[in-house]
Design a protein around this motif. Sequence first.
Motif, PDB file in Angstrom:
ATOM      1  N   SER A  17      -6.491 -32.606  16.003  1.00 37.62           N
ATOM      2  CA  SER A  17      -5.668 -32.197  14.865  1.00 37.62           C
ATOM      3  C   SER A  17      -4.219 -32.076  15.284  1.00 37.62           C
ATOM      4  CB  SER A  17      -6.146 -30.850  14.316  1.00 37.62           C
ATOM      5  OG  SER A  17      -7.454 -30.920  13.827  1.00 37.62           O
ATOM      6  N   ARG A  67      -9.374 -35.487   5.210  1.00 41.60           N
ATOM      7  CA  ARG A  67      -8.936 -35.211   6.590  1.00 41.60           C
ATOM      8  C   ARG A  67      -7.547 -34.586   6.659  1.00 41.60           C
ATOM      9  NH1 ARG A  67      -8.093 -39.331   9.955  1.00 41.60           N
ATOM     10  NH2 ARG A  67      -7.519 -40.820   8.303  1.00 41.60           N
ATOM     11  N   ASN A  84      -6.276 -33.635  10.363  1.00 44.19           N
ATOM     12  CA  ASN A  84      -7.508 -33.310  11.079  1.00 44.19           C
ATOM     13  C   ASN A  84      -8.333 -34.572  11.267  1.00 44.19           C
ATOM     14  OD1 ASN A  84      -6.821 -30.508  10.978  1.00 44.19           O
ATOM     15  ND2 ASN A  84      -7.737 -30.370   8.938  1.00 44.19           N
ATOM     16  N   SER A  85      -9.275 -34.498  12.182  1.00 43.54           N
ATOM     17  CA  SER A  85     -10.178 -35.626  12.451  1.00 43.54           C
ATOM     18  C   SER A  85      -9.395 -36.918  12.622  1.00 43.54           C
ATOM     19  CB  SER A  85     -11.205 -35.766  11.315  1.00 43.54           C
ATOM     20  OG  SER A  85     -11.950 -34.591  11.161  1.00 43.54           O
ATOM     21  N   LYS A  87      -7.787 -40.379  13.768  1.00 45.44           N
ATOM     22  CA  LYS A  87      -8.345 -41.632  14.245  1.00 45.44           C
ATOM     23  C   LYS A  87      -7.231 -42.481  14.851  1.00 45.44           C
ATOM     24  CE  LYS A  87     -11.480 -41.656  10.255  1.00 45.44           C
ATOM     25  NZ  LYS A  87     -11.915 -42.426   9.070  1.00 45.44           N
TER      26      LYS A  87
END
Length: 126
Positions: A17, A67, A84-85, A87
């Motif tokens: 995050s 996210r 968040n999360s 990639k």
Amino acid sequence: QVQLVESRGGLVQAGGSLRVSCVASGRAFSSLHMGWFRQAPGKEREFVGGLTWSGDILCLGDSVKGRFTVSRDNAKNTVYLQMNSLKPEDTAVYYCAARTASGSYCYTRRTEYNYWGQGTQVTVSS
């Protein structure tokens, strides 16, 4: 004239995050709709999220729904992008944007924003 200054981004591992912020000056912050966009190398600038002047309407790009979120603190003239999360495909330069508030409407096109920050690099490693 509105000046927008983003906080420093950073390097984050996938799944992690990061929160970036943007401070506005030069105009009453509560009169501004705020947005976040991003641009990866070789790609178009993409809408990430937007928030009305009162914070009553939040809209997010399809690729970040679930996210990311956008919030604001009108007392601090600051808008936040919580990611968040993360990639690897979230890697991009992230830009804060503002426009004069006009009703309660979610603006998602870059041409709808008048003011832009300098951008901050967010890199997500796999």
